[in-house]
Design an enzyme around this catalytic site. Structure first.
Site: not given
Length: 812
Positions: A395-398, A400-402, A718, A761
């Site tokens: 997913g995008p940065p920030g 909450g993955k880490t 797209s 999107k």
């Protein structure tokens, strides 16, 4: 240098070297010491036909005397022939390694006429005799007679230069030889004296060549040289090589002797030190260290293979000098074997409700991820031997993955370890360095396990999509073994060189995009997508997590600072445009710093930040609603795009000018996006009548499509329907509705094909203030993944062709 020859000549035969056969073939005189009477009588008349004694392993020079011994019957019979021939024979070396002469071609053409001066028969049948070299002789004809080799010989005259022309060469050879004798232990003094007295250049060259240890081929070359000057030059070159070799040998001998003396000295000193410590009642450090390691190994419950390796290394350690560099290498390796958690693991928390509560406390949203963790715990609860799963958060940065990795570790009761893989390009960082390298260490996986002190931690591998590779190896390939549940039970680190069980580790990888993860590695993972947050979710996250965290981080508390919902909403909508919450947290931290400054200066005691205060603290708004302003004339369409940072609104602008129907594409568009623009233009030209467009327009006008933010590369299919609608709007002179966003791939038949990133999107459309979204019909299956807040705000329309879009997007 041939020490054995030296010893023999010293004892019995040095006087023979003083004789100097005359070059004319006459009997040697007494000029340099003379011959004994018996030898002179034997050689008074030089023979022309003599027996040949082949196979000598040493080239005999004129004037040289040395002992020989034979045991073979063939050689005994040859000696009888020689004795019958006035004790004279030709000594010549053979060209074969065995020393036997099967044919006359095996014999050299130049030898030395020799005489037997003494012979004895031993009780065991061995015949020993002493021979003396007399003259150089050339073997003109070689034949066999009665089973023995005979030769017709001649005595070529030596070419002797004037003494003053070769005097420098003679002095050089004499000095070099004396220097060589001085470097050889036990060199006979008589030989040194002989060299100093010998005046004949030819005899000097022969004597020196006879006493240096060079191959027989090189000695034979000197023997075959009848020019005295050339002969002494050759001997000088051989002597220089031998002198250099002797110097190197002596240097190595001295170094070895110094090492031995140092080692012996150290050995005695250590024994003395041990005796002194015993008298003082102090323990020996080395012995105590060994005993301590033995005790630790006995207390440690190690696997059998590890225990055997440790015992082997301990045995090596006991025999190594503590001052040796190898001692620390072995000691460090044993320390790693002892402190690694080979069998130690933390007890897991398998209470599902408690784990669910912890996950909800730490993170807002992320329902799918939390559900997957609860499923993992449920299966672990039912089946204890379940193999470790490998999850990959994408997913995008920030988003909450880490940070969710820590929550998973807390929820499951495991230790937490994090390793950043971004930019790692050496596979030894994963698999470890071999112990042969200085400063070798295990790889990051084993280091992390050691840090956790547990064999079942939550192991976070951050930024797995940013691994790189070069000549040092491919770290992604090195991860294959560790991240394969079928193989990681016996993961082998190159430093340990022993199997370590990683099957109980819960590996979690993170990535921004899955496309750059190598396919073989991606196949071993379970992908969980992290979409961006909606404004409502960001508001909840800010109120529940970010604001309290930053207030505490800046030395404030609830009595000093508080935020209104309007203030947080203003920061979210006007100062951030991202899928995650990192910039949101930075802006909240900036507000906290400004308040903290005033509180520290005692200008205020507390502050309640409102919406109207935000511009004073953060400056003018960074992002303003611009959709209505941008889409206020024909030829401008609003598209929805997906990037590594999440979803975003993208404007497509189309313009026309007089020309011949060409199309220009700008905005750093990729090949796929350019092809979509070509397909859109082709479709519109083919169906111009249905749109109410004069077909001649495409023959008299050129078209230009531009996608703003030209510094940012863009690609993907797209934007196909967005470009088509921008061209239709331009050609029909009708504006598009400013509150409509769209995404989808277009075909030459006007079909709308599905695309990815629908959730991201949709969130971007809601954040931009749109209220209608046009999606491909086949993306209707993605509707359940869209956040509930976005569904409430947006009207989703699913279309199958371009004709379906026109009533929804065009005004009028």
């Amino acid at each position: 240098m041939n020490n054995n020859n030296m010893k023999t000549e010293k004892e019995d035969y040095t006087d023979a070297m003083m004789s100097d056969p005359a070059p004319d073939g006459n009997v040697p005189g007494d000029e340099n010491g003379g011959q004994d009477e018996e030898t002179a009588n034997l050689t008074r008349k030089l023979p022309e036909r003599v027996p040949v004694f082949p196979g000598s392993d040493n080239v005999i020079f004129p004037g040289m005397a040395l002992p020989e011994e034979v045991q073979e019957e063939h050689h005994k019979k040859l000696l009888d022939k020689i004795v019958m021939n006035d004790k004279l024979f030709i000594s010549t070396a053979t060209k074969t390694e065995s020393g036997q002469a099967e044919s006359k071609d095996d014999l050299y053409s130049v030898g030395t006429l020799c005489v037997i001066i003494q012979m004895n028969r031993g009780s065991d049948g061995t015949m020993s005799f002493i021979i003396q070299g007399l003259y150089r002789a050339r073997l003109e004809e070689i034949y066999k007679d009665d089973g023995f080799w005979w030769a017709k010989i001649t005595y070529p005259k030596e070419k002797i230069e004037e003494e003053d022309k070769i005097g420098a060469l003679v002095r050089n050879v004499r000095e070099q030889f004396l220097s060589l004798l001085g470097s050889v232990p036990g060199a006979p003094e008589e030989l040194k004296s002989l060299v100093e007295k010998l005046e004949s250049p030819g005899r000097l060259a022969d004597m020196v060549c006879a006493h240096i240890d060079v191959p027989a081929e090189e000695k034979q070359d000197v023997l075959e040289t009848f020019d005295v000057k050339e002969r002494i030059e050759k001997v000088g070159r051989l002597l220089a090589k031998e002198l250099e070799f002797a110097q190197i040998t002596n240097k190595i001998r001295r170094q070895a002797r110094d090492e031995i003396n140092r080692g012996q000295k150290e050995f005695f000193l250590r024994h003395q030190l041990k005796a002194i410590k015993d008298e003082l009642g102090e323990s020996d450090t080395h012995s105590a260290e060994i005993d301590d390691i033995k005790e630790q190994l006995q207390q440690k419950d190690l696997p059998r293979t590890v225990e055997e390796a440790a015992e082997h290394e301990l045995g090596r350690l006991e025999s190594i000098n503590p001052a040796s560099p190898e001692y620390n290498v072995v000691r460090t390796y044993l320390d790693w074997l002892i402190k690694l958690p080979w069998k130690e693991s933390n007890e897991e928390n398998l209470h599902l409700k408690n784990a669910s509560t912890i996950l909800d406390e730490d993170h807002f949203g992320l329902d799918k991820v939390k559900e997957r963790i609860i499923e993992f715990l449920a299966v672990r609860k039912l089946r204890k031997d379940m193999k470790g799963s490998i999850l990959c958060f994408v997913g995008p940065p920030g988003t909450g993955k880490t940070s969710i990795g820590k929550s998973i570790a807390r929820a499951t009761g495991r230790e937490y370890v994090r390793v950043s893989l971004g930019g790692m390009h050496d596979e030894a960082e994963i698999k470890g360095h071999r112990r042969t390298y200085v400063g070798a260490l295990p790889g990051q996986l084993i280091l992390g396990i050691n840090k956790a002190r547990s064999k079942n931690p939550v192991f976070m591998l951050d930024e797995v999509d940013k691994l790189s590779s070069n000549f040092r190896g491919d770290p992604a390939s090195a991860l294959l073994e560790a991240l394969d549940p079928e193989q990681n039970k016996n993961f082998t680190d190159q430093y340990l060189d022993l199997p370590f069980d990683l099957s109980e580790v819960l590996f979690i990888c993170t990535a921004n995009i899955p496309d750059t993860i190598p396919p073989a590695l991606r196949d071993r993972m379970e992908i969980l997508n992290f979409a961006g947050y909606t404004e409502e979710e960001k508001m909840k996250i800010a109120e529940k997590y970010l604001v309290p965290k930053q207030i505490e981080a800046h030395g404030l508390d609830d009595t000093n600072l508080s935020f209104t919902e309007g203030a947080l909403s203003s920061i979210i909508s006007s100062y951030t445009r991202e899928a995650g919450v990192r910039n949101l947290e930075r802006n909240i931290a900036s507000v906290c710093r400004k308040v903290a400054r005033k509180v520290a200066a005692k200008e205020i005691e507390r502050a309640r930040v409102k919406k109207r205060d935000i511009p004073n603290m953060l400056g003018p708004a960074q992002y303003l609603p611009e959709v209505a302003e941008r889409v206020n004339e024909p030829g401008v369409a609003t598209g929805l795009a997906w990037t590594q940072a999440g979803g975003m609104v993208m404007f497509v602008e189309a313009s026309k000018m007089q020309g011949k129907g060409k199309i220009t594409l700008t905005g750093q568009l990729g090949d796929v996006m350019k092809e979509s623009a070509q397909a859109a233009l082709t479709y519109i030209r083919a169906h111009a009548d249905s749109f109410g467009v004069d077909p001649k327009m495409f023959q008299t006008n050129d078209f230009h499509i531009h996608v703003p933010a030209g510094a940012i590369p863009k690609d993907g299919p797209s934007a196909g329907i967005t470009m088509a609608l921008a061209l239709i709007s331009l050609c029909t002179d009708k504006k598009l509705k400013h509150n409509v966003g769209m995404t989808g791939e277009i075909t030459l038949r006007g079909k709308v094909l599905p695309v990815g990133g629908i959730k991201e999107k949709a969130i971007a459309a809601k954040s931009a203030g749109l209220d209608t979204v046009i999606l491909p019909k086949q993306n209707e299956k993605d509707l359940p993944d869209i956040p509930r807040q976005a569904k409430k705000k947006l009207d989703f329309n699913f279309v199958g062709t371009i004709d379906d879009i026109l009533p929804l997007a065009l005004e009028g």
